[in-house]
Motif scaffolding. Structure first.
Motif, PDB file in Angstrom:
ATOM      1  N   PRO A  98       2.505   2.732 -25.272  1.00  0.00           N
ATOM      2  CA  PRO A  98       2.633   2.419 -24.014  1.00  0.00           C
ATOM      3  C   PRO A  98       3.551   3.551 -23.154  1.00  0.00           C
ATOM      4  CG  PRO A  98       4.318   1.569 -25.573  1.00  0.00           C
ATOM      5  CD  PRO A  98       3.288   2.369 -26.438  1.00  0.00           C
ATOM      6  N   ALA A  99       3.289   3.563 -21.801  1.00  0.00           N
ATOM      7  CA  ALA A  99       3.800   4.300 -20.925  1.00  0.00           C
ATOM      8  C   ALA A  99       4.513   4.018 -19.927  1.00  0.00           C
ATOM      9  CB  ALA A  99       3.083   5.670 -20.534  1.00  0.00           C
ATOM     10  N   ARG A 100       5.592   4.003 -19.411  1.00  0.00           N
ATOM     11  CA  ARG A 100       6.487   3.281 -18.229  1.00  0.00           C
ATOM     12  C   ARG A 100       6.135   4.222 -16.960  1.00  0.00           C
ATOM     13  NH1 ARG A 100       9.594  -0.713 -16.664  1.00  0.00           N
ATOM     14  NH2 ARG A 100      10.221  -1.223 -18.796  1.00  0.00           N
ATOM     15  N   LEU A 101       5.636   3.603 -16.019  1.00  0.00           N
ATOM     16  CA  LEU A 101       5.177   4.490 -14.834  1.00  0.00           C
ATOM     17  C   LEU A 101       6.368   4.213 -13.897  1.00  0.00           C
ATOM     18  CD1 LEU A 101       1.455   3.492 -14.559  1.00  0.00           C
ATOM     19  CD2 LEU A 101       2.442   5.303 -15.696  1.00  0.00           C
ATOM     20  N   GLU A 102       6.205   5.146 -12.763  1.00  0.00           N
ATOM     21  CA  GLU A 102       7.231   5.220 -11.615  1.00  0.00           C
ATOM     22  C   GLU A 102       7.456   4.025 -10.969  1.00  0.00           C
ATOM     23  OE1 GLU A 102       6.068   7.688  -7.888  1.00  0.00           O
ATOM     24  OE2 GLU A 102       4.022   8.100  -9.038  1.00  0.00           O
ATOM     25  N   THR A 103       6.369   3.172 -11.009  1.00  0.00           N
ATOM     26  CA  THR A 103       6.378   1.788 -10.059  1.00  0.00           C
ATOM     27  C   THR A 103       7.025   0.738 -11.007  1.00  0.00           C
ATOM     28  OG1 THR A 103       4.279   1.335 -10.628  1.00  0.00           O
ATOM     29  CG2 THR A 103       4.719   2.272  -8.462  1.00  0.00           C
ATOM     30  N   GLY A 104       7.348   1.093 -12.326  1.00  0.00           N
ATOM     31  CA  GLY A 104       7.644  -0.103 -13.272  1.00  0.00           C
ATOM     32  C   GLY A 104       6.472  -0.300 -14.070  1.00  0.00           C
ATOM     33  N   ALA A 105       5.287  -0.216 -13.817  1.00  0.00           N
ATOM     34  CA  ALA A 105       4.254  -0.750 -14.573  1.00  0.00           C
ATOM     35  C   ALA A 105       4.163  -0.044 -16.035  1.00  0.00           C
ATOM     36  CB  ALA A 105       3.128  -0.503 -13.815  1.00  0.00           C
ATOM     37  N   VAL A 106       3.853  -0.793 -16.933  1.00  0.00           N
ATOM     38  CA  VAL A 106       3.448  -0.253 -18.100  1.00  0.00           C
ATOM     39  C   VAL A 106       2.209  -0.272 -18.869  1.00  0.00           C
ATOM     40  CG1 VAL A 106       4.415  -0.521 -20.688  1.00  0.00           C
ATOM     41  CG2 VAL A 106       5.974  -0.825 -18.939  1.00  0.00           C
ATOM     42  N   VAL A 107       1.636   0.947 -19.019  1.00  0.00           N
ATOM     43  CA  VAL A 107       0.121   1.083 -19.453  1.00  0.00           C
ATOM     44  C   VAL A 107       0.241   1.518 -20.600  1.00  0.00           C
ATOM     45  CG1 VAL A 107      -0.680   0.886 -16.921  1.00  0.00           C
ATOM     46  CG2 VAL A 107      -0.161   3.182 -18.237  1.00  0.00           C
ATOM     47  N   GLN A 108      -1.177   1.327 -21.345  1.00  0.00           N
ATOM     48  CA  GLN A 108      -1.449   1.825 -22.693  1.00  0.00           C
ATOM     49  C   GLN A 108      -2.111   3.044 -22.365  1.00  0.00           C
ATOM     50  OE1 GLN A 108      -0.907   0.792 -25.950  1.00  0.00           O
ATOM     51  NE2 GLN A 108       0.476  -0.449 -24.962  1.00  0.00           N
ATOM     52  N   VAL A 109      -1.606   4.150 -22.994  1.00  0.00           N
ATOM     53  CA  VAL A 109      -2.197   5.745 -22.538  1.00  0.00           C
ATOM     54  C   VAL A 109      -2.599   6.232 -23.816  1.00  0.00           C
ATOM     55  CG1 VAL A 109      -0.928   5.767 -20.599  1.00  0.00           C
ATOM     56  CG2 VAL A 109       0.026   6.755 -22.527  1.00  0.00           C
ATOM     57  N   PRO A 110      -3.272   7.372 -23.833  1.00  0.00           N
ATOM     58  CA  PRO A 110      -3.645   8.023 -25.197  1.00  0.00           C
ATOM     59  C   PRO A 110      -2.588   9.091 -25.383  1.00  0.00           C
ATOM     60  CG  PRO A 110      -5.492   8.450 -23.238  1.00  0.00           C
ATOM     61  CD  PRO A 110      -4.176   7.884 -22.672  1.00  0.00           C
ATOM     62  N   LEU A 111      -2.466   9.385 -26.855  1.00  0.00           N
ATOM     63  CA  LEU A 111      -1.271   9.825 -27.518  1.00  0.00           C
ATOM     64  C   LEU A 111      -0.892  11.185 -26.884  1.00  0.00           C
ATOM     65  CD1 LEU A 111      -2.196   9.117 -31.150  1.00  0.00           C
ATOM     66  CD2 LEU A 111      -0.720   7.692 -29.426  1.00  0.00           C
ATOM     67  N   PHE A 112      -1.734  11.774 -26.150  1.00  0.00           N
ATOM     68  CA  PHE A 112      -1.333  13.241 -25.611  1.00  0.00           C
ATOM     69  C   PHE A 112      -0.454  13.164 -24.297  1.00  0.00           C
ATOM     70  CE2 PHE A 112      -5.872  12.303 -24.188  1.00  0.00           C
ATOM     71  CZ  PHE A 112      -5.672  12.421 -22.775  1.00  0.00           C
ATOM     72  N   ILE A 113      -0.365  12.047 -23.752  1.00  0.00           N
ATOM     73  CA  ILE A 113       0.141  11.923 -22.516  1.00  0.00           C
ATOM     74  C   ILE A 113       1.725  12.001 -22.674  1.00  0.00           C
ATOM     75  CG2 ILE A 113       0.975  10.198 -20.503  1.00  0.00           C
ATOM     76  CD1 ILE A 113      -2.131  11.295 -20.567  1.00  0.00           C
ATOM     77  N   ASN A 114       2.295  12.724 -21.637  1.00  0.00           N
ATOM     78  CA  ASN A 114       3.669  13.272 -21.701  1.00  0.00           C
ATOM     79  C   ASN A 114       4.502  12.490 -20.636  1.00  0.00           C
ATOM     80  OD1 ASN A 114       4.546  14.971 -23.985  1.00  0.00           O
ATOM     81  ND2 ASN A 114       2.936  16.234 -23.221  1.00  0.00           N
ATOM     82  N   ILE A 115       5.848  12.614 -20.370  1.00  0.00           N
ATOM     83  CA  ILE A 115       6.584  12.300 -19.254  1.00  0.00           C
ATOM     84  C   ILE A 115       6.395  13.334 -18.116  1.00  0.00           C
ATOM     85  CG2 ILE A 115       8.926  12.047 -18.471  1.00  0.00           C
ATOM     86  CD1 ILE A 115       9.953  11.163 -21.139  1.00  0.00           C
ATOM     87  N   GLY A 116       6.090  12.872 -16.985  1.00  0.00           N
ATOM     88  CA  GLY A 116       5.891  13.906 -15.922  1.00  0.00           C
ATOM     89  C   GLY A 116       4.613  13.850 -15.551  1.00  0.00           C
ATOM     90  N   ASP A 117       3.587  13.415 -16.678  1.00  0.00           N
ATOM     91  CA  ASP A 117       2.041  13.524 -16.249  1.00  0.00           C
ATOM     92  C   ASP A 117       1.937  12.552 -14.930  1.00  0.00           C
ATOM     93  OD1 ASP A 117       1.741  15.538 -18.064  1.00  0.00           O
ATOM     94  OD2 ASP A 117       0.803  13.978 -19.691  1.00  0.00           O
ATOM     95  N   THR A 118       0.671  12.836 -14.290  1.00  0.00           N
ATOM     96  CA  THR A 118       0.347  11.835 -13.156  1.00  0.00           C
ATOM     97  C   THR A 118      -1.097  11.125 -13.825  1.00  0.00           C
ATOM     98  OG1 THR A 118      -0.499  13.570 -11.999  1.00  0.00           O
ATOM     99  CG2 THR A 118       1.505  12.913 -11.177  1.00  0.00           C
ATOM    100  N   LEU A 119      -1.065   9.971 -13.679  1.00  0.00           N
ATOM    101  CA  LEU A 119      -2.102   9.356 -14.336  1.00  0.00           C
ATOM    102  C   LEU A 119      -3.034   8.370 -13.266  1.00  0.00           C
ATOM    103  CD1 LEU A 119      -0.541   7.598 -17.294  1.00  0.00           C
ATOM    104  CD2 LEU A 119      -1.575   9.911 -17.077  1.00  0.00           C
ATOM    105  N   LYS A 120      -4.228   8.281 -13.345  1.00  0.00           N
ATOM    106  CA  LYS A 120      -4.973   7.338 -12.410  1.00  0.00           C
ATOM    107  C   LYS A 120      -5.176   6.225 -13.190  1.00  0.00           C
ATOM    108  CE  LYS A 120      -9.398   7.339  -9.754  1.00  0.00           C
ATOM    109  NZ  LYS A 120     -10.557   8.008  -9.568  1.00  0.00           N
ATOM    110  N   VAL A 121      -4.752   5.086 -12.540  1.00  0.00           N
ATOM    111  CA  VAL A 121      -4.971   3.795 -13.192  1.00  0.00           C
ATOM    112  C   VAL A 121      -5.623   2.737 -12.531  1.00  0.00           C
ATOM    113  CG1 VAL A 121      -2.771   4.058 -14.851  1.00  0.00           C
ATOM    114  CG2 VAL A 121      -2.687   3.109 -12.412  1.00  0.00           C
ATOM    115  N   ASP A 122      -6.191   1.730 -13.095  1.00  0.00           N
ATOM    116  CA  ASP A 122      -6.797   0.755 -12.368  1.00  0.00           C
ATOM    117  C   ASP A 122      -5.851  -0.464 -12.247  1.00  0.00           C
ATOM    118  OD1 ASP A 122      -8.439  -1.700 -11.766  1.00  0.00           O
ATOM    119  OD2 ASP A 122     -10.186  -0.389 -12.457  1.00  0.00           O
ATOM    120  N   THR A 123      -5.735  -0.888 -10.790  1.00  0.00           N
ATOM    121  CA  THR A 123      -4.617  -1.531 -10.660  1.00  0.00           C
ATOM    122  C   THR A 123      -4.971  -3.240 -10.993  1.00  0.00           C
ATOM    123  OG1 THR A 123      -5.577  -2.110  -8.479  1.00  0.00           O
ATOM    124  CG2 THR A 123      -3.729  -0.462  -8.760  1.00  0.00           C
ATOM    125  N   ARG A 124      -6.428  -3.445 -11.149  1.00  0.00           N
ATOM    126  CA  ARG A 124      -7.277  -4.720 -11.479  1.00  0.00           C
ATOM    127  C   ARG A 124      -6.873  -5.147 -12.829  1.00  0.00           C
ATOM    128  NH1 ARG A 124     -12.535  -2.984  -8.443  1.00  0.00           N
ATOM    129  NH2 ARG A 124     -11.778  -1.290  -9.737  1.00  0.00           N
TER     130      ARG A 124
END
Lengths: 327, 190
Positions: free
Chosen positions: B153-179
């Motif tokens: 799990p990763a928490r995003l700047e807006t408060g959303a929590v999404v499942q991300v691949p293991l290589f993701i770090n704090i400070g990375d920017t991600l493209k997510v599908d809001t639907r």
């Protein structure tokens, strides 16, 4: 797809042509005569649930013009032919119904109607089954055909006795079965139609043909009445269903001219009460019945729906070259 | 407001039902050959999002609902309500928590959102289908692991929590599908 082009594929239209030829061959082999009757009639359908299109004729014979009704079925003139001694007849024709459009409805559609002197409703069901099996058998595996009383169908699928239940209990039954309440719906038959369309019909004829028969006397239309095994008056009327789709409607025909005149009058009174346009009753039919209609059974079958089932179409547009929007 | 007959029913038509604005999703004409005609409809309640089934006698009329979908730019949340601005007229509107609902965790300042207005008042907010958000908290990334499965799990700047691949770090920017709330990819750094 462009609007000039047919909504049905050419492959389906070829199947359609083959089915029409097969229907004609079926009746030719059985010695049933093909007939044609007017699409435009001076009288219309009085049935409060069927609306006719109208048009006008003006010219020789009618200097002031006269209203003509596009037929909603060829029933009345075909009965006049029977009264004139035609023997068994069939007709494949377009009929017209105002206000009916949807996945299984087009306001202009193809009806196959036929009459069998000497048959009762059950003998005619045998013949309807033979035809439906010939047409559908090519593409569908059909299990044994079921004949199910209207009462038994409602007991099985809705848990009510439709012949004896009161309107208030019907409303409660709809609620119990999760059928959403319909604002302004009035009368036992309307509530029975709600249960039929929402609860019972979808269960009928799954993997086989199902004849629903012995309708409530209040829904006799042009069928004669008789008493069922429980002593309740029922109509000698049947409908054919396959995969939840209504395909045909048949009667052991009413022969009594006075009773027919009473039903026309009752229909027109209902129309007046419901604010529907008045329709002149067919006096020629009454006169033919007075002359004498042979004991007979008749049925009308929706050919477009039969073709839908044969080709597995979800919508009537897939089997008609040019439905209303492209007409 | 206008009234609509069942003959005007079609997908997307907005009508009033039990006091709430609703949108027709599906409309089916059903009629026994010799019986009463009905319109069976599936309707979405635009306030609650719930889908319900209703049946009308064909020919009956229902009241229309004054509902429109308009694009607004999200400005900020003042702790109580969310403020939006029309990108051309600069007219501002505020939406309460009921209207924003689950969209709250996807709203990033300056994003263009769809506001559903009933009688001029927001009743629903739809974020962009895809949005780019920064990771504010997640387990440290596993260096070099860009291919194998597994997620965290990763928490995003807006408060959303999404499942991300293991290589993701704090400070990375991600493209997510809001639907769907799903991670799509790492976004290019601005």
């Amino acid at each position: 797809m462009a609007d000039w082009a047919p909504s049905a594929t050419l492959a389906v239209l070829q199947t359609r042509a083959r089915i029409l030829a097969r229907i004609r061959a079926f009746f030719h082999e059985r010695g049933v005569m093909e007939v044609e009757t007017p699409l435009m009639s001076r009288a219309g359908a009085t049935d409060p649930h069927i609306e006719s299109f109208t048009t006008r004729y003006q010219g020789p014979g009618a200097p002031g013009g006269c209203t003509l009704y596009l037929h909603t079925s060829p029933e009345f003139p075909m009965k006049r032919l029977l009264a004139a001694g035609s023997g068994p007849t069939y007709q494949l024709c377009h009929v017209f119904r105002q206000g009916e459009a949807g996945r299984r409805h087009n306001p202009e559609f193809t009806l196959l109607e036929w009459y069998r002197p000497g048959f009762d409703d059950h003998a005619l069901m045998d013949e309807v089954e033979a035809l439906a099996r010939q047409v559908l058998g090519e593409t569908r595996v059909l299990g044994p055909t079921e004949r199910l009383g209207y009462r038994e169908a409602f007991e099985r699928h809705a848990g009510i006795d439709p012949l004896r239940i009161g309107e208030a209990e019907l409303v409660a039954a709809c609620e119990r079965l999760g059928v959403p309440a319909v604002p302004g719906l009035k009368g036992r038959d309307a509530w029975l139609d709600l249960l039929l369309t929402h609860v019972v019909e979808p269960q009928l004829g799954r993997g086989h043909l199902c004849f629903l028969h012995d309708y409530p006397a209040s829904q006799a239309a042009l069928a004669r009445l008789r008493n069922d095994a429980h002593g309740d008056a029922v109509a000698a009327r049947f409908e054919l269903y396959c995969e939840g789709v209504e395909l045909a409607n048949g009667y052991h025909e009413l022969l009594d001219a006075d009773e027919q005149a009473r039903r026309f009058a009752a229909d027109r009174a209902t129309r007046a009460r419901n604010g529907l346009p008045d329709v002149p009753a067919d006096e020629n039919l009454i006169a033919a019945l007075r002359h004498g209609l042979p004991d007979c059974a008749g049925v009308a079958l929706g050919v477009d729906r039969l073709i839908m089932l044969a080709v597995g179409a979800a919508s009537i547009e897939e089997v008609i070259a040019f439905p209303l929007e492209r007409a | 407001m206008a009234t609509f007959s069942t003959n005007e029913f079609k997908r997307g038509l907005k009508i009033m039902l039990d006091g709430d604005p609703c949108a027709i999703i599906e409309n089916e004409f059903v009629k026994p050959g010799k019986g009463q005609a009905f319109n069976r409809v599936k309707i979405r309640n635009l306030k609650t999002g719930r889908v319900i089934e209703r049946t009308f006698k064909s020919g009956d009329t229902v009241e229309g609902a004054d509902v429109v979908d308009i694009e607004y730019q999200y400005l900020y949340n003042d702790g109580e309500v969310w403020h939006f601005m029309h990108p051309e007229s600069f007219e501002q509107l505020s939406a309460d928590a009921k209207a924003v609902g689950d969209a709250a965790v996807w709203l990033k300042e300056q994003d263009i959102c769809m506001l559903t207005l009933w009688n001029g008042v927001p009743i629903a907010v739809t974020p962009p289908n895809h949005t780019i958000l920064k990771v504010t908290d997640t387990e440290p990334g596993i260096r070099g692991d860009t291919a194998t499965g597994g997620s965290k799990p990763a928490r995003l700047e807006t408060g959303a929590v999404v499942q991300v691949p293991l290589f993701i770090n704090i400070g990375d920017t991600l493209k997510v599908d809001t639907r769907t709330g799903e991670y799509l990819s790492r976004a290019e750094k601005a």
